[in-house]
Design a protein around this motif. Structure first.
Motif, PDB file in Angstrom:
ATOM      1  N   ALA A 176       3.403  -1.249   9.308  1.00  0.00           N
ATOM      2  CA  ALA A 176       4.627  -1.787   8.708  1.00  0.00           C
ATOM      3  C   ALA A 176       5.796  -0.914   9.133  1.00  0.00           C
ATOM      4  O   ALA A 176       5.671   0.311   9.217  1.00  0.00           O
ATOM      5  N   ALA A 177       6.930  -1.547   9.436  1.00  0.00           N
ATOM      6  CA  ALA A 177       8.146  -0.819   9.783  1.00  0.00           C
ATOM      7  C   ALA A 177       8.975  -0.615   8.518  1.00  0.00           C
ATOM      8  O   ALA A 177       9.164  -1.545   7.734  1.00  0.00           O
ATOM      9  N   ILE A 178       9.466   0.598   8.319  1.00  0.00           N
ATOM     10  CA  ILE A 178      10.326   0.908   7.177  1.00  0.00           C
ATOM     11  C   ILE A 178      11.574   1.593   7.719  1.00  0.00           C
ATOM     12  O   ILE A 178      11.483   2.514   8.535  1.00  0.00           O
ATOM     13  N   VAL A 179      12.745   1.110   7.295  1.00  0.00           N
ATOM     14  CA  VAL A 179      13.986   1.489   7.969  1.00  0.00           C
ATOM     15  C   VAL A 179      15.063   1.938   6.988  1.00  0.00           C
ATOM     16  O   VAL A 179      15.333   1.260   5.989  1.00  0.00           O
ATOM     17  N   VAL A 204      14.350  -0.604   3.512  1.00  0.00           N
ATOM     18  CA  VAL A 204      13.776  -1.935   3.704  1.00  0.00           C
ATOM     19  C   VAL A 204      12.552  -1.830   4.597  1.00  0.00           C
ATOM     20  O   VAL A 204      12.560  -1.105   5.596  1.00  0.00           O
ATOM     21  N   ALA A 205      11.491  -2.562   4.245  1.00  0.00           N
ATOM     22  CA  ALA A 205      10.245  -2.485   5.013  1.00  0.00           C
ATOM     23  C   ALA A 205       9.621  -3.857   5.162  1.00  0.00           C
ATOM     24  O   ALA A 205       9.886  -4.777   4.372  1.00  0.00           O
ATOM     25  N   GLY A 206       8.773  -3.982   6.175  1.00  0.00           N
ATOM     26  CA  GLY A 206       8.035  -5.224   6.382  1.00  0.00           C
ATOM     27  C   GLY A 206       6.933  -5.013   7.395  1.00  0.00           C
ATOM     28  O   GLY A 206       6.977  -4.082   8.210  1.00  0.00           O
ATOM     29  N   PHE A 207       5.937  -5.880   7.356  1.00  0.00           N
ATOM     30  CA  PHE A 207       4.777  -5.722   8.228  1.00  0.00           C
ATOM     31  C   PHE A 207       5.082  -6.137   9.665  1.00  0.00           C
ATOM     32  O   PHE A 207       5.868  -7.054   9.924  1.00  0.00           O
ATOM     33  N   VAL A 208       4.441  -5.428  10.590  1.00  0.00           N
ATOM     34  CA  VAL A 208       4.517  -5.769  12.005  1.00  0.00           C
ATOM     35  C   VAL A 208       3.622  -6.986  12.244  1.00  0.00           C
ATOM     36  O   VAL A 208       2.454  -6.986  11.855  1.00  0.00           O
ATOM     37  N   GLU A 209       4.168  -8.020  12.875  1.00  0.00           N
ATOM     38  CA  GLU A 209       3.397  -9.224  13.133  1.00  0.00           C
ATOM     39  C   GLU A 209       2.661  -9.125  14.467  1.00  0.00           C
ATOM     40  O   GLU A 209       2.951  -8.253  15.297  1.00  0.00           O
ATOM     41  N   ALA A 210       1.714 -10.025  14.677  1.00  0.00           N
ATOM     42  CA  ALA A 210       0.943 -10.050  15.916  1.00  0.00           C
ATOM     43  C   ALA A 210       1.878 -10.166  17.118  1.00  0.00           C
ATOM     44  O   ALA A 210       2.806 -10.984  17.126  1.00  0.00           O
ATOM     45  N   GLN A 216      10.560  -3.947  17.285  1.00  0.00           N
ATOM     46  CA  GLN A 216      10.907  -5.367  17.132  1.00  0.00           C
ATOM     47  C   GLN A 216      10.750  -5.824  15.684  1.00  0.00           C
ATOM     48  O   GLN A 216      11.572  -6.575  15.163  1.00  0.00           O
ATOM     49  N   ALA A 217       9.702  -5.358  15.043  1.00  0.00           N
ATOM     50  CA  ALA A 217       9.487  -5.716  13.644  1.00  0.00           C
ATOM     51  C   ALA A 217      10.606  -5.170  12.765  1.00  0.00           C
ATOM     52  O   ALA A 217      11.073  -5.839  11.839  1.00  0.00           O
ATOM     53  N   ALA A 218      11.047  -3.940  13.044  1.00  0.00           N
ATOM     54  CA  ALA A 218      12.122  -3.339  12.263  1.00  0.00           C
ATOM     55  C   ALA A 218      13.397  -4.169  12.359  1.00  0.00           C
ATOM     56  O   ALA A 218      14.040  -4.479  11.346  1.00  0.00           O
ATOM     57  N   VAL A 219      13.775  -4.555  13.585  1.00  0.00           N
ATOM     58  CA  VAL A 219      14.993  -5.353  13.781  1.00  0.00           C
ATOM     59  C   VAL A 219      14.860  -6.704  13.077  1.00  0.00           C
ATOM     60  O   VAL A 219      15.794  -7.169  12.399  1.00  0.00           O
ATOM     61  N   ARG A 220      13.709  -7.358  13.223  1.00  0.00           N
ATOM     62  CA  ARG A 220      13.509  -8.678  12.608  1.00  0.00           C
ATOM     63  C   ARG A 220      13.559  -8.588  11.087  1.00  0.00           C
ATOM     64  O   ARG A 220      14.237  -9.398  10.427  1.00  0.00           O
TER      65      ARG A 220
END
Length: 333
Positions: A176-179, A204-210, A216-220
């Motif tokens: 997961a990306a946390i920023v 803010v955080a979210g999981f890295v997708e396939a 890229q996950a952090a920016v999205r």
């Protein structure tokens, strides 16, 4: 930097190649010098303020059904801890319905990581997190995801194999990306989640997708949750967070945007803070921020440039100053 990830060094040699050899775990369990870390229902057996490393000779025999043994590793050289160099550590995960636990030694009790992490040293922290992660995995992979048949634990607890189709399954980690989002004026953008009190703010955080990189996950995720575009990123560090199986990849993200748009799904609101403004808000209760166990706090203090004080820190400092003054007066009297 703070102590959410106290040491980048691996304090245990996991013996990754050796543990795959047939009979390796059985050999370790047959030695009198190995020590046991006990888990039951997601909690570890503590010994005082530290993680318990128990002599197997003083423990009751483990139930034959449902108990999982996992080789965690060997104490590396040069550590000044309670365990001698070369000590092998084995995790014993008791079955959920283990029954009467009256045998637990005096002074020892089962505790969750969040309850005790603040008092753990770097060695205990690494062992606890490793044990938590692999115990969680065993608890959720008792059956094959392909055919539903039971799986058996092999490779010293680091692989499960389907008894029906022979497929092999290994512990899963979800990145997961946390920023921490920093604006052109140096302020930080923090978000408030619907699941929290309205004065609690965090990164803010979210999981890295396939098929995604961490960047890229952090920016999205930032664009989705707070409507801000990041033009660049700086990697800070990572933290294993096995609740149940995350690996947090920490970034400082930079933006020229000045307006945030919460998604109103996860994020209720977002607010910009300057350094002095955030410190003042934390001290007066206007903002509650993540605790020092988390990489979110590490990112905040990386941006801040030092330790963010909380009301308890100030009270403790004032009390220490008063005691010092009394001592000085006593000496001069």
């Amino acid at each position: 930097m703070t102590a959410s990830n106290p040491s980048p060094e691996t304090l245990l040699d996991r013996q990754c190649e050796q543990r795959s050899e047939a009979g390796y775990l059985a050999t370790v369990l047959g030695t009198a010098s190995h020590r046991v870390v006990l888990f039951h229902r997601g909690q570890a057996l503590m010994n005082g303020s530290g993680l318990g490393y128990f002599d197997p000779a003083v423990l009751p025999a483990a139930p034959n059904t449902g108990t999982i043994n996992v080789y965690l590793g060997r104490v590396r050289a040069g550590l000044s801890g309670a365990l001698p160099e070369g000590t092998d550590i084995v995790l014993r995960v008791l079955p959920y319905d283990a029954g009467d636990l009256a045998w637990v030694p005096g002074g020892a009790e089962f505790s969750g990581y969040r309850d005790v992490a603040a008092g753990l040293d770097a060695f205990d922290t690494q062992v606890f997190v490793e044990a938590q992660a692999v115990a969680n995995w065993h608890g959720t992979h008792t059956h094959c995801p392909r055919c539903g048949s039971p799986t058996e634990s092999l490779c010293a607890g680091w692989m499960r194999r389907c008894e029906q189709d022979g497929s092999e399954h290994f512990p899963r980690t979800d990145p997961a990306a946390i920023v921490a989002i920093v604006g052109a004026d140096g302020r930080i953008l923090l978000a408030n989640n619907f699941a929290w009190d309205e004065n609690r703010y965090s990164t803010v955080a979210g999981f890295v997708e396939a098929g995604e990189s961490g960047e890229q996950a952090a920016v999205r995720e930032i664009a989705e949750e707070v409507g801000v575009h990041l033009h660049s990123l700086s990697y800070v560090g990572s933290q294993a967070w096995p609740f149940p199986r995350s690996l947090m990849l920490g970034f400082i993200g930079y933006t020229d945007d000045t307006e945030a748009t919460p998604d109103n799904v996860e994020v209720r609101s977002a607010r910009w803070f300057g350094r002095e403004e955030l410190q003042a808000a934390v001290l007066d209760g206007g903002a509650v921020i993540p605790g020092r166990l988390s990489i979110a706090r590490e990112l905040l203090e990386h941006w801040y440039g030092g330790r963010l004080l909380e009301p308890g820190d100030v009270a403790a400092s004032e009390e220490a100053a008063k005691k010092h003054e009394l001592v000085q007066r006593g000496e001069s009297a």
